[in-house]
Design an enzyme around this catalytic site. Structure first.
Site, PDB file in Angstrom:
ATOM      1  N   CYS A 163      11.182  11.635  65.499  1.00 49.61           N
ATOM      2  CA  CYS A 163       9.925  12.339  66.001  1.00 49.61           C
ATOM      3  C   CYS A 163      11.388  12.674  67.419  1.00 49.61           C
ATOM      4  O   CYS A 163      12.764  12.801  67.037  1.00 49.61           O
ATOM      5  CB  CYS A 163       8.944  11.395  67.621  1.00 49.61           C
ATOM      6  SG  CYS A 163       7.787  10.757  66.213  1.00 49.61           S
ATOM      7  N   HIS A 196       6.648  14.059  72.047  1.00 46.11           N
ATOM      8  CA  HIS A 196       6.327  12.781  72.872  1.00 46.11           C
ATOM      9  C   HIS A 196       7.339  12.597  74.335  1.00 46.11           C
ATOM     10  O   HIS A 196       8.211  12.522  74.051  1.00 46.11           O
ATOM     11  CB  HIS A 196       5.740  11.639  72.271  1.00 46.11           C
ATOM     12  CG  HIS A 196       6.475  10.835  71.350  1.00 46.11           C
ATOM     13  ND1 HIS A 196       7.379   9.873  71.631  1.00 46.11           N
ATOM     14  CD2 HIS A 196       6.400  10.460  70.226  1.00 46.11           C
ATOM     15  CE1 HIS A 196       8.128   9.405  71.233  1.00 46.11           C
ATOM     16  NE2 HIS A 196       7.759  10.047  70.186  1.00 46.11           N
TER      17      HIS A 196
END
Length: 347
Positions: free
Chosen positions: A236, A223
């Protein structure tokens, strides 16, 4: 005779005095010049991993092999620690390069615009390619992936990702992966679900634009988020906004069975590999010494990927069959006609 001798003596004394005064002035002049030179060359010291300890941007040509200088590769843009001087130098930096060029330079240093102050030295290519493709550390072609239609790979050692379509490199860019205490899971996985704006389960204050999950239980995905120039995430895979948007549209999601409890087909294949040299010199800084320092060879990636290619092809084939069957079912479905038309409601 006596008067002549006195006059001669007086003349020699004056001459000697004049010479001493001249010498003194010359010495003072040299001394002042030296002081000025030292003063003008004094600059604040930068952090220990800087390429040069100057406070102004310099071209460290000697760090690049001569053969590379002719083609124009990488130079060092040194930034001082003093904030006022940094502001001044960045003002010049902004004048010299366009927004797109600055974005590309920061991307090569694994930075976004918010984190540009994190660096004391920027690696700057002599010729700017805003697509970054001219500087790709990934091979342009991987025959081992010739049958794989979509594939995304993340390299921990160089903090970068690459995208391959049927073995051809179509995109690469910077990333910030899991920090040492919360490292990103390595190995082969597949893209799951996506959401344009997700909220982190770690903190509700963390907004994650263009989130694409790749480990559902662990909550790991790629992301948009800050790129500080080193691995800093909670597992992440952080990306620049434009890259997160691109991958959001590119990758395929999973297909779930009715009810959503089980997976009927997997999404795009994703690989995370390698280890970061924690505490060592940032990999992209090595480009100043060798423009090929970060390159990953075809042989290395082939050896890494070859064992997993059959699984990728199997999941790809299954997804195509499932997607085709869903399309066929939708096309053949006969809409149910109500005996009485439903009246529409209006305010």
């Amino acid at each position: 005779m006596k008067n002549i001798s006195v006059k001669k003596s007086f003349f020699y004394v004056c001459l000697c005095a004049f010479s001493l005064v001249s010498c003194k002035k010359e010495i003072e002049k040299i001394s002042d010049t030296f002081k000025d030179t030292v003063s003008s060359s004094e600059v604040p010291e930068v952090e220990k991993d800087s390429i040069k300890k100057d406070s102004v941007p310099v071209v460290k040509k000697e760090s690049v092999p001569p053969v590379m200088q002719e083609n124009g590769f990488y130079n060092a843009f040194v930034l001082p620690k003093d904030k006022k001087m940094r502001d001044s130098i960045y003002a010049e930096f902004s004048k010299k390069y366009s927004v797109e060029e600055r974005t590309a330079i920061l991307a090569l240093n694994r930075l976004d615009s918010k984190s540009k102050w994190n660096a004391d030295t920027l690696v700057v290519p002599a010729k700017i390619d805003t697509t970054l493709m001219a500087y790709s550390p990934f091979p342009m072609q991987l025959d081992v992936l010739s049958g794989v239609k979509k594939f995304v790979i993340f390299s921990y050692p160089i903090q970068a990702f690459a995208v391959y379509s049927n073995g051809s490199l179509v995109k690469w860019g910077p990333t910030s992966m899991g920090k040492k205490a919360a490292q990103t899971t390595r190995g082969l996985t597949f893209a799951n679900w996506k959401k344009k704006l997700a909220i982190s389960t770690v903190s509700s204050e963390w907004k994650l634009p263009y989130n694409f999950n790749i480990h559902n239980i662990g909550g790991i995905g790629w992301h948009e988020y800050t790129l500080p120039g080193y691995p800093a995430s909670h597992s992440c895979l952080r990306l620049l906004r434009k890259d997160a948007q691109w991958l959001y549209s590119y990758a395929d999601t999973w297909i779930l069975n009715p009810g959503g409890a089980t997976t009927k087909a997997r999404g795009t294949a994703v690989m995370v590999f390698g280890d970061y040299k924690w505490g060592g010199r940032k990999p992209w800084r090595k480009l100043l010494d060798d423009p090929n320092a970060n390159n990953i060879s075809v042989e290395e990636l082939t050896k890494l990927l070859e064992p997993d290619v059959p699984k990728m092809l199997k999941e790809q084939s299954n997804r195509e069959k499932v997607a085709d069957s869903i399309k066929a079912a939708k096309a053949s479905a006969v809409p149910v006609q109500n005996e009485k038309p439903v009246e529409s409601l209006s305010n």
